[in-house]
Motif scaffolding. Structure first.
Motif, PDB file in Angstrom:
ATOM      1  N   GLU A  15       0.814  -1.216   0.000  1.00  0.00           N
ATOM      2  CA  GLU A  15       0.000   0.000   0.000  1.00  0.00           C
ATOM      3  C   GLU A  15       0.849   1.269   0.000  1.00  0.00           C
ATOM      4  N   SER A  27      -4.909   6.353   4.147  1.00  0.00           N
ATOM      5  CA  SER A  27      -6.289   6.265   4.633  1.00  0.00           C
ATOM      6  C   SER A  27      -7.274   6.153   3.470  1.00  0.00           C
ATOM      7  N   ARG A  28      -6.994   6.822   2.366  1.00  0.00           N
ATOM      8  CA  ARG A  28      -7.869   6.691   1.190  1.00  0.00           C
ATOM      9  C   ARG A  28      -7.825   5.274   0.647  1.00  0.00           C
ATOM     10  N   ARG A  30      -7.060   2.552   2.250  1.00  0.00           N
ATOM     11  CA  ARG A  30      -7.703   1.659   3.219  1.00  0.00           C
ATOM     12  C   ARG A  30      -9.218   1.790   3.159  1.00  0.00           C
ATOM     13  N   ASN A  31      -9.702   3.007   3.014  1.00  0.00           N
ATOM     14  CA  ASN A  31     -11.144   3.224   2.908  1.00  0.00           C
ATOM     15  C   ASN A  31     -11.685   2.612   1.613  1.00  0.00           C
ATOM     16  N   ASP A  32     -10.943   2.772   0.519  1.00  0.00           N
ATOM     17  CA  ASP A  32     -11.344   2.160  -0.753  1.00  0.00           C
ATOM     18  C   ASP A  32     -11.453   0.645  -0.611  1.00  0.00           C
ATOM     19  N   ARG A  33     -10.490   0.039   0.072  1.00  0.00           N
ATOM     20  CA  ARG A  33     -10.544  -1.419   0.270  1.00  0.00           C
ATOM     21  C   ARG A  33     -11.765  -1.800   1.099  1.00  0.00           C
ATOM     22  N   TYR A  34     -12.038  -1.047   2.155  1.00  0.00           N
ATOM     23  CA  TYR A  34     -13.191  -1.308   3.009  1.00  0.00           C
ATOM     24  C   TYR A  34     -14.491  -1.237   2.201  1.00  0.00           C
ATOM     25  N   LEU A  35     -14.563  -0.248   1.309  1.00  0.00           N
ATOM     26  CA  LEU A  35     -15.753  -0.057   0.477  1.00  0.00           C
ATOM     27  C   LEU A  35     -15.747  -0.929  -0.784  1.00  0.00           C
TER      28      LEU A  35
END
Length: 80
Positions: A15, A27-28, A30-35
């Motif tokens: 990453e 953080s972007r 990680r958020n993309d992966r979460y979503l």
């Protein structure tokens, strides 16, 4: 055949490397992966990796074509 030679599509990036290439924050990413959006990723245990080929495909898909009437836009010309 030499098994030590890898095709670029085989290259896995972490990453931090993807963040550097894209300019995205961790953080972007990680958020993309979460979503479940953005660049496809591979989960290996607790590690996350991105294929170089997926990164390149994501960049190509994100490209905005500025062609006008089938020709490449030339900012040096006035509008017709």
């Amino acid at each position: 055949m030499n098994n030590n030679i890898h095709n670029e599509t085989d290259v896995l990036l972490d990453e931090h490397q993807i963040a550097e290439l894209t300019g995205f924050s961790l953080s972007r990413l990680r958020n993309d992966r979460y979503l479940k959006q953005g660049i496809p990723f591979i989960k290996i245990g607790s590690s996350v990796r991105y294929r170089m080929a997926d990164y390149r495909a994501f960049i190509e898909q994100s490209r905005v074509d500025t062609a006008r009437d089938g020709e490449l836009y030339d900012s040096g010309k006035g509008a017709a």
